[in-house]
Write an enzyme that holds these catalytic residues in place. Structure first.
Site, PDB file in Angstrom:
ATOM      1  N   SER A  65      17.951   2.567   5.139  1.00  0.00           N
ATOM      2  CA  SER A  65      18.510   2.906   3.835  1.00  0.00           C
ATOM      3  C   SER A  65      19.922   3.472   3.968  1.00  0.00           C
ATOM      4  CB  SER A  65      17.619   3.919   3.126  1.00  0.00           C
ATOM      5  OG  SER A  65      16.318   3.402   2.971  1.00  0.00           O
TER       6      SER A  65
HETATM    7  N1  SAH Z   1      13.112   4.540   5.302  1.00  0.00           N
HETATM    8  C1  SAH Z   1      13.396   3.324   6.004  1.00  0.00           C
HETATM    9  C2  SAH Z   1      13.460   2.200   4.985  1.00  0.00           C
HETATM   10  C3  SAH Z   1      13.082   0.913   5.536  1.00  0.00           C
HETATM   11  S1  SAH Z   1      13.072  -0.390   4.343  1.00  0.00           S
HETATM   12  C4  SAH Z   1      14.702   3.416   6.753  1.00  0.00           C
HETATM   13  O1  SAH Z   1      15.628   4.041   6.239  1.00  0.00           O
HETATM   14  O2  SAH Z   1      14.829   2.850   7.824  1.00  0.00           O
HETATM   15  C5  SAH Z   1      11.429  -0.252   3.717  1.00  0.00           C
HETATM   16  C6  SAH Z   1      10.320  -0.394   4.707  1.00  0.00           C
HETATM   17  O3  SAH Z   1       9.098  -0.429   3.984  1.00  0.00           O
HETATM   18  C7  SAH Z   1      10.357  -1.677   5.536  1.00  0.00           C
HETATM   19  O4  SAH Z   1      10.328  -1.342   6.889  1.00  0.00           O
HETATM   20  C8  SAH Z   1       9.074  -2.418   5.105  1.00  0.00           C
HETATM   21  O5  SAH Z   1       8.482  -3.154   6.154  1.00  0.00           O
HETATM   22  C9  SAH Z   1       8.203  -1.270   4.670  1.00  0.00           C
HETATM   23  N2  SAH Z   1       7.117  -1.623   3.749  1.00  0.00           N
HETATM   24  C10 SAH Z   1       7.128  -2.498   2.717  1.00  0.00           C
HETATM   25  N3  SAH Z   1       5.931  -2.505   2.104  1.00  0.00           N
HETATM   26  C11 SAH Z   1       5.145  -1.613   2.764  1.00  0.00           C
HETATM   27  C12 SAH Z   1       3.788  -1.176   2.617  1.00  0.00           C
HETATM   28  N4  SAH Z   1       2.989  -1.636   1.654  1.00  0.00           N
HETATM   29  N5  SAH Z   1       3.314  -0.268   3.482  1.00  0.00           N
HETATM   30  C13 SAH Z   1       4.091   0.221   4.477  1.00  0.00           C
HETATM   31  N6  SAH Z   1       5.375  -0.150   4.672  1.00  0.00           N
HETATM   32  C14 SAH Z   1       5.894  -1.062   3.826  1.00  0.00           C
END
Ligand code: SAH
Length: 222
Positions: A65
């Site tokens: 993010s």
């Molecule tokens: N906070 C993280 C954001 C990653 S993007 C950072 O800053 O690195 C969002 C993440 O949510 C992705 O890695 C995606 O694989 C995950 N995601 C999407 N749906 C999900 C679910 N149902 N359960 C767990 N993770 C999920």
């Protein structure tokens, strides 16, 4: 000869400064951002972009993010330092690190659906000595019933609607922060549990990758 150069205690100073310039003034959060290297959470080929205030690819079509968004989401959780926090979407682990330092005497429960991302994040966070984090690989839209209730819940992927299973795992007076909207744009929402019901407030517009799961979008991946 081995190098004994002391490790920079503030590898994230430039990120903290940027976020500060965008109006975030919370000293505790700025200190936490300064203590973390965002670079370290990126795949090698993306590291030169570490200081860009935007989301950056981390593999599996996912992104780390934007620092400003990480700051806003964290502040909306109003952490005092002792909370049990559930995070959906471990991703790179950067936001998890921020939560772990902001709730140092609490515990962070983080769920990621991509095993590789979860394991990679865990390796980095273990390396940083973060011991107050528990990891789960699976569908976070259903929460973590065995560990519920939580004081705070943060969803870092865009939900198509109100995340009711997660809200049910929140304590009375607790806060849930989640992006809610269609796949192209969402509103970052704060839901506070008041007498068992959600009191909601829109924080700002945002754009996150899709939350995929039982209470999210349908998986259309390969
Ligand atoms: N906070 C993280 C954001 C990653 S993007 C950072 O800053 O690195 C969002 C993440 O949510 C992705 O890695 C995606 O694989 C995950 N995601 C999407 N749906 C999900 C679910 N149902 N359960 C767990 N993770 C999920």
């Amino acid at each position: 000869m081995p190098s004994h150069r002391p490790r920079d205690p503030f590898p994230g100073a430039a990120i903290a400064q940027q976020v500060r310039q965008r109006g975030i003034r919370d000293p505790r959060l700025l200190n936490v951002l300064a203590r973390l290297s965002r670079r370290q959470f990126l795949p090698p080929e993306e590291r030169r972009f570490a200081l860009d205030d935007r989301a950056i690819p981390i593999g599996h079509d996912q992104t780390i993010s934007q620092p400003f968004m990480v700051a806003v989401m964290t502040l909306e959780l109003a952490l005092t330092g002792t909370e049990r926090v559930l995070e959906i979407g471990t991703g790179s682990g950067y936001q998890t690190a921020v939560l772990s330092l902001m709730a140092e005497e609490g515990e962070i429960f983080t769920i990621e659906r991509h095993a590789t991302l979860s394991l990679r994040a865990r390796t980095i966070l273990d390396g940083l000595g973060r011991t107050n984090i528990r990891y789960l690989i699976g569908d976070g839209t259903l929460g973590w019933p065995a560990e519920a209730p939580f004081d705070r819940i943060l969803v870092t992927a865009g939900a198509p609607g109100f995340p009711s299973a997660l809200f049910n795992q929140l304590i009375e007076g607790g806060r849930l922060v989640a992006p809610v909207g269609d796949e192209y744009s969402q509103e970052l929402m704060l839901f506070r549990k008041q007498n068992g019901r959600p009191e909601s407030r829109s924080i700002m517009g945002c754009r996150f990758v899709k939350l995929i799961g039982a209470e999210g979008w349908i998986d259309q991946g390969p």
